[in-house]
Design an enzyme around this catalytic site. Structure first.
Site, PDB file in Angstrom:
ATOM      1  N   ASP A   3      -0.864  -5.932 -35.015  1.00  0.00           N
ATOM      2  CA  ASP A   3      -0.759  -4.775 -34.138  1.00  0.00           C
ATOM      3  C   ASP A   3       0.435  -3.891 -34.504  1.00  0.00           C
ATOM      4  O   ASP A   3       1.550  -4.387 -34.723  1.00  0.00           O
ATOM      5  CB  ASP A   3      -0.601  -5.270 -32.692  1.00  0.00           C
ATOM      6  CG  ASP A   3      -0.425  -4.141 -31.703  1.00  0.00           C
ATOM      7  OD1 ASP A   3      -1.386  -3.381 -31.504  1.00  0.00           O
ATOM      8  OD2 ASP A   3       0.681  -4.012 -31.140  1.00  0.00           O
ATOM      9  N   GLU A  18      -2.756  -2.532 -38.323  1.00  0.00           N
ATOM     10  CA  GLU A  18      -2.785  -1.262 -37.591  1.00  0.00           C
ATOM     11  C   GLU A  18      -1.473  -0.572 -37.944  1.00  0.00           C
ATOM     12  O   GLU A  18      -0.398  -1.110 -37.669  1.00  0.00           O
ATOM     13  CB  GLU A  18      -2.884  -1.465 -36.081  1.00  0.00           C
ATOM     14  CG  GLU A  18      -2.927  -0.134 -35.347  1.00  0.00           C
ATOM     15  CD  GLU A  18      -2.611  -0.237 -33.864  1.00  0.00           C
ATOM     16  OE1 GLU A  18      -3.009   0.679 -33.128  1.00  0.00           O
ATOM     17  OE2 GLU A  18      -1.964  -1.209 -33.442  1.00  0.00           O
ATOM     18  N   HIS A  46     -10.613  -1.022 -28.292  1.00  0.00           N
ATOM     19  CA  HIS A  46      -9.934  -1.211 -27.002  1.00  0.00           C
ATOM     20  C   HIS A  46      -8.973  -0.068 -26.702  1.00  0.00           C
ATOM     21  O   HIS A  46      -8.857   0.364 -25.551  1.00  0.00           O
ATOM     22  CB  HIS A  46      -9.180  -2.548 -26.994  1.00  0.00           C
ATOM     23  CG  HIS A  46      -7.932  -2.537 -27.819  1.00  0.00           C
ATOM     24  ND1 HIS A  46      -7.928  -2.827 -29.177  1.00  0.00           N
ATOM     25  CD2 HIS A  46      -6.649  -2.254 -27.495  1.00  0.00           C
ATOM     26  CE1 HIS A  46      -6.696  -2.721 -29.638  1.00  0.00           C
ATOM     27  NE2 HIS A  46      -5.894  -2.378 -28.646  1.00  0.00           N
ATOM     28  N   GLN A 105      -8.991   3.170 -27.936  1.00  0.00           N
ATOM     29  CA  GLN A 105      -9.578   4.492 -27.786  1.00  0.00           C
ATOM     30  C   GLN A 105     -10.459   4.608 -26.543  1.00  0.00           C
ATOM     31  O   GLN A 105     -10.730   5.703 -26.076  1.00  0.00           O
ATOM     32  CB  GLN A 105     -10.389   4.844 -29.040  1.00  0.00           C
ATOM     33  CG  GLN A 105      -9.670   4.573 -30.355  1.00  0.00           C
ATOM     34  CD  GLN A 105      -8.408   5.397 -30.540  1.00  0.00           C
ATOM     35  OE1 GLN A 105      -8.116   6.264 -29.735  1.00  0.00           O
ATOM     36  NE2 GLN A 105      -7.661   5.121 -31.584  1.00  0.00           N
TER      37      GLN A 105
END
Length: 606
Positions: A262, A297, A394, A396
């Site tokens: 993340d 990400e 999740h 967006q």
């Protein structure tokens, strides 16, 4: 087959008992609290406290008393039966016997990801509940399930990004053995399992590291969540090992096939090697016999982490979430232009074309949303499989005020065109839970801070404050309609209803998804297995997009008209139509694409 990842910290079972190890460099005194008794611990080298207890074993409850008054759980706890503020439980990983000895994973290009939040993907909201849905996902065409973060978080409901004990699967979802059974069953069905992990911050409740290991954090690298994680200053070796072992732990002890990291742009490291480089290198070295996939990400769009070797294998990380592809799609389809969509709404078709063809729309380009900021690195040389594409996820969906899915925002014909291009493009597709049947439920932001009313109020007020700069929420009365993230009904409202698949229009949507994924397997997969030879994109008559991807075994081409007038396109004599929503499917020569029409063609080399 039994699996255990040995660690330099936490509770490790041995023939002599249980070894307990805590790094507490800024504590004055540490005691081991074990099954109701307290044992003083001697400080050893560099702030470590270690002991071996013969009276401890699997199931023992323990914690650490810091400076005579604060009892904290083990930061490397494998199980927290009583939530983040309770005592930890000693776990014997070797108790579980795996049945997947022959499993070594699947090639990355075969991946079709399914992002799932364990608490809302089934009525039960557990690992066992999800296990019962795996066959249905496999039959849809999914090849990999990606769990949103499951590290122990405060309360019984949370997205998972507020985790504070990264080695403990949250007890709200089941036991460690329940999670292993889920993964074991997935492998039996030929499905990969991925886990979303958070190494950039800890949640606001239950993080006690500040009380005894202040060196875990640094004010030199602030983040949106507070002080940054110290991966490059004094004491950083232990911090780096804490997270690197966490990745190795999930991959070895739980047999996950891949990890999604993340927001790595929030992990600032001024040392060498960079934390992301060391992390990937250690993982690659640890599992040479398995196909392990590492996904980032990264808002910074740094192509450097995605480079390939001469034999086309990832040198470090396998892929990155392609936010630019999603954001371009969203701006084009919805017309929304506020927030970060401002960077895509100016030329959405051009942004989409570049992102589909080259991975990043922003490759060192200036941002309109953040004046003075440039973002990204050149990415056109990377294969499309270096990017994970999605129309929804999740973030967006859930970070919208009301959690609306794309199906709630645009007409079904425009959604159908986008879905076909999304699932048949050569990037790795990610489907958000329920998207395969156009689920009617929203996915909203939720937390559980019932025992901490001040924190609950801060989160509730903060959530509504996030949208005050959006025109739709300028009126305070409108802002008050935003769902309360601390209310249990917000969580319940976000659960998907699998019964919908039996009725229209969800039944037809699911069938379309299955057909597209079957077409992807049969026609797209052979292309992306071969060597990538580049791409191109062209804007036709200001409203249509023509993108081609060239591979050793052939060329894939997508043409789509997003305008309100017909557009003429040329279809080559060797191009075979794989999919089209046009009234009449052209075969070759000059063809007309009506508004909202698209064609996907393939040219195979002789």
């Amino acid at each position: 087959m039994r699996r255990k990842h040995p660690m330099p910290f936490g509770a490790e079972i041995s023939d002599e008992g249980v070894r307990f190890a805590l790094w507490a460099p800024t504590a004055r005194e540490v005691k081991l609290v074990l099954d109701g008794a307290e044992d003083p611990l001697d400080r050893q080298d560099d702030g470590w406290y270690r002991t071996v207890s013969a009276r401890a074993g699997a199931g023992s409850r323990y914690g650490y008393k810091i400076d005579g008054n604060l009892v904290v759980p083990d930061p490397a706890s494998r199980h927290q039966p009583d939530d983040v503020h309770g005592l930890s439980r000693v776990v014997d990983p070797s108790i579980y016997e795996w049945s997947d000895a022959a499993w070594t994973g699947r090639p990355w290009e075969e991946t079709v990801l399914y992002e799932a939040h364990v608490g809302t993907v089934t009525p039960e909201g557990t690992f066992s509940g999800l296990m019962n849905k795996l066959e249905a996902l496999r039959d849809t065409g999914v090849t990999a399930v990606e769990l949103m973060p499951i590290a122990e978080f405060p309360g019984r409901r949370n997205w998972g990004y507020d985790g504070v004990l990264p080695y403990a699967p949250d007890a709200a979802y089941g036991s460690p053995e329940d999670l292993k059974r889920l993964i074991d069953r997935a492998h039996e069905l030929g499905l990969m399992m991925f886990l979303d992990v958070v190494y950039n911050h800890f949640g606001p409740s239950g993080n006690y590291l500040h009380a005894y290991a202040k060196a875990f954090f640094t004010d030199r690298h602030p983040t949106p969540w507070g002080a940054g994680i110290n991966v490059d200053g004094e004491g950083s070796r232990v911090v780096r090992d804490f997270f690197i072992h966490n990745a190795l732990y999930w991959l070895e002890e739980y047999r996950f096939d891949g990890l999604r990291f993340d927001a790595v742009h929030a992990i600032v490291d001024d040392s060498k090697p960079h934390f992301l480089e060391e992390l990937a290198t250690r993982v690659r070295q640890a599992f040479p016999e398995r196909q392990i996939h590492l996904v980032l990400e990264n808002e910074a769009n740094q192509a450097r982490w995605l480079e390939r070797s001469s034999d086309r294998r990832p040198l470090l990380h396998t892929a990155q979430w392609a936010d630019d592809i999603h954001n371009s799609w969203h701006a084009l389809l919805t017309g929304e232009n506020e927030g970060y969509y401002e960077d895509y709404a100016d030329r959405p078709l051009e942004r989409l074309g570049r992102a589909l063809a080259e991975g990043f729309a922003y490759q060192g380009d200036p941002s309109t949303h953040k004046p003075g900021v440039t973002r990204g690195e050149p990415s056109a040389h990377l294969p499309p499989t270096a990017f994970v594409s999605f129309l929804q996820n999740h973030d967006q969906v859930g970070n919208r005020a009301f959690g609306e899915r794309l199906a709630h925002l645009i007409p079904s014909d425009r959604l159908g065109l986008a879905q076909a291009i999304f699932l048949l493009s050569p990037q790795i597709p990610l489907i958000f839970m329920g998207e395969e049947w156009s689920a009617s439920s929203p996915f909203q932001f939720f937390v559980d801070f019932e025992t901490e009313p001040d924190l609950a109020k801060a989160v509730r007020d903060g959530r509504r404050g996030e949208f005050k700069h959006f025109k739709a929420f300028a009126d305070p009365a409108t802002a008050q309609r935003i769902p309360d993230p601390t209310d249990r009904t917000t969580f319940e409202r976000s659960k998907i209803d699998w019964m919908e698949t039996g009725g229209s229009p969800h039944r037809e949507a699911l069938l379309e998804t299955k057909q597209l994924l079957m077409l992807r397997r049969d026609e797209i997969l052979p292309l992306i297995r071969s060597e990538y030879r580049g791409s191109r994109y062209v804007i036709l008559q200001e409203s249509a997009l023509d993108v081609s991807w060239m591979f050793e075994s052939g060329t894939l081409r997508m043409l789509a008209n997003f305008g309100d007038k017909p557009v003429s396109v040329d279809i080559g004599g060797n191009e075979r139509v794989l999919w089209s929503n046009a009234d009449s499917t052209p075969t070759q020569g000059n063809a007309r694409l009506g508004p909202g029409n698209g064609i996907i063609v393939k040219e195979a080399l002789a």
